[in-house]
Design an enzyme around this catalytic site. Sequence first.
Site, mmCIF file in Angstrom:
data_model
loop_
_atom_site.group_PDB
_atom_site.id
_atom_site.type_symbol
_atom_site.label_atom_id
_atom_site.label_comp_id
_atom_site.label_asym_id
_atom_site.label_seq_id
_atom_site.Cartn_x
_atom_site.Cartn_y
_atom_site.Cartn_z
ATOM 1 N N HIS A 1 -1.909 52.504 46.551
ATOM 2 C CA HIS A 1 -1.593 51.528 45.504
ATOM 3 C C HIS A 1 -0.157 51.679 44.994
ATOM 4 O O HIS A 1 0.325 50.849 44.232
ATOM 5 C CB HIS A 1 -2.584 51.648 44.331
ATOM 6 N N GLY B 1 1.618 58.113 36.662
ATOM 7 C CA GLY B 1 2.743 58.705 37.367
ATOM 8 C C GLY B 1 2.337 59.842 38.281
ATOM 9 O O GLY B 1 3.102 60.255 39.151
ATOM 10 N N SER C 1 -0.089 59.532 40.351
ATOM 11 C CA SER C 1 -0.661 58.904 41.542
ATOM 12 C C SER C 1 0.014 59.388 42.814
ATOM 13 O O SER C 1 1.241 59.491 42.886
ATOM 14 C CB SER C 1 -0.502 57.387 41.464
ATOM 15 N N ASP D 1 -7.356 54.215 49.431
ATOM 16 C CA ASP D 1 -6.162 54.388 48.599
ATOM 17 C C ASP D 1 -5.261 55.443 49.233
ATOM 18 O O ASP D 1 -5.137 56.562 48.746
ATOM 19 C CB ASP D 1 -6.534 54.783 47.171
ATOM 20 N N SER E 1 -5.696 59.412 43.355
ATOM 21 C CA SER E 1 -5.871 57.965 43.329
ATOM 22 C C SER E 1 -5.799 57.448 41.900
ATOM 23 O O SER E 1 -4.906 56.702 41.539
ATOM 24 C CB SER E 1 -7.207 57.580 43.970
#
Length: 501
Positions: A217, A324, A326, A245, A341
């Site tokens: 993402h 942040g 991720s 993801d 994720s």
Amino acid sequence: MNRRLHALRTATALFTTLALPGAALAASEDISPEVLTAMQRDLGLTAEQARQRLETEALTVHTERTLRGELGTSFGGAWLNETGDRLVVGVTTAAGEQAARRAGAEPRWVTRTERELDALKEALDRGADVASKDIHGWYVDLPTNSVVVLARDAAVVNAERFVAESGAADTAVRVVISQEKPRPFYDLRGGDAYYINGNTRCSIGFPVAGGFVTAGHCGGVNSSTQGHNGAGQGTVRGSSFPNNDYAWVQVNGNWASQPWVYNYAGGNVIVAGSAEAGINASVCRSGSTTGWRCGVIQAKNVTVNYDVGPVYGLTRSNACAAGGDSGGSFISGNQAQGVTSGGSGDCNTGGTTYFQPVNEILSVYGLSLTTNGGSGGREIVGLAGKCIDVDHSNTANGTAIQLWDCNGSNAQKWTFHGDGTLRAFGKCMDVTWGSTANGALIQLHDCTGNPAQQFVLSGAGDLVNPQANKCVDVSEWNSNNGTRLQIWECAGTANQKWYLR
């Protein structure tokens, strides 16, 4: 091999089984002090408890895999107990109970097998498109032998309808009230920040050959990335979100992959491989917003129902995270686990975080995880202080692997790769003809992905081929230069003990 030694090996086989973990956890002295410190802070452990927990977790991986194969369709799942010092195995038959006890695990009678629970969860997955956004996710909860559906308190009726319409109505499926609202952490060495198209910030998951893996993402295919220092970095070559993801970024020549995850305390945690940890195993994560945080693995194969659509196959943890983070690294001991994720909460209030398992990403894109053997390799030392050696540095297929005086040559520099292989000169240690028999010789061969080329160095010093469930062994206890190496039933004897140097 004389009869007395063979008898000794047979008699000790039962007691050495638990010392053959599938996880390639290094010896206890190789455990990063940063991992131990973070586990003490976040799990409330002493340094010795943290160290013991990591070693126990490594040992249980092999036991779980063995029992899963032995019990077959009657297997009720496996997980660590809450204190992380014992493997619990769900059993549905008396034979399963006996097998678990023989393996040193704690049997627990359950109503449904793991396969039956997975089938209920898969039915929910098939109906994911009609799940309302106040239903936040669902997963198999092995310790309670149930399937959990997470929903807001005002959405219980919707959740029950979703379960029924999916064809998963069963007493094993339960709706749990949850205020979680998982979301991708967009705000965005492993764990370092990077930027997508000059604005969105995410975190690096794990370096691979030619780039790194991260969350899907964070950016679509052909998006450009910049490093934490603002320098041009690379291009997103593969990306999938939702449903999955994950993504991978190909970097330019100014960036070199290193087998490190940043601990946000001025140091790096070494990545040795990607053996998957079990339920209730400790896990730590690194991200560019909240740094280094630890928790435990709570569930696997979780479906998370984000606003943009469901993501399948995630792993749930109580290691906190925030926007942040991720894409950042999840690691257990020295084994890569996955990339962040999303989740709920933050590191002030707590919460739940989900990660995409890293082995799936590596498999989908054909990537090679960068591990601590990636540059130069290390000597593997055994009987009489001698090294595992490639005969005359010959790189031809079929070259003998032998014992020899350690001399620092490339013929004795071995690399553990993320795919489970052990390599020298870019080729793989291999059991001849893929044999599982005692006495099968070890050779050098082109890497093919064959299980005969999988080797694990356990915390107990056993170098194991999991396909055969046997140890690399110095033939006839002969410590002379040139003695061939073979596989043999693991006995815990000195001619089967190895360590990295």
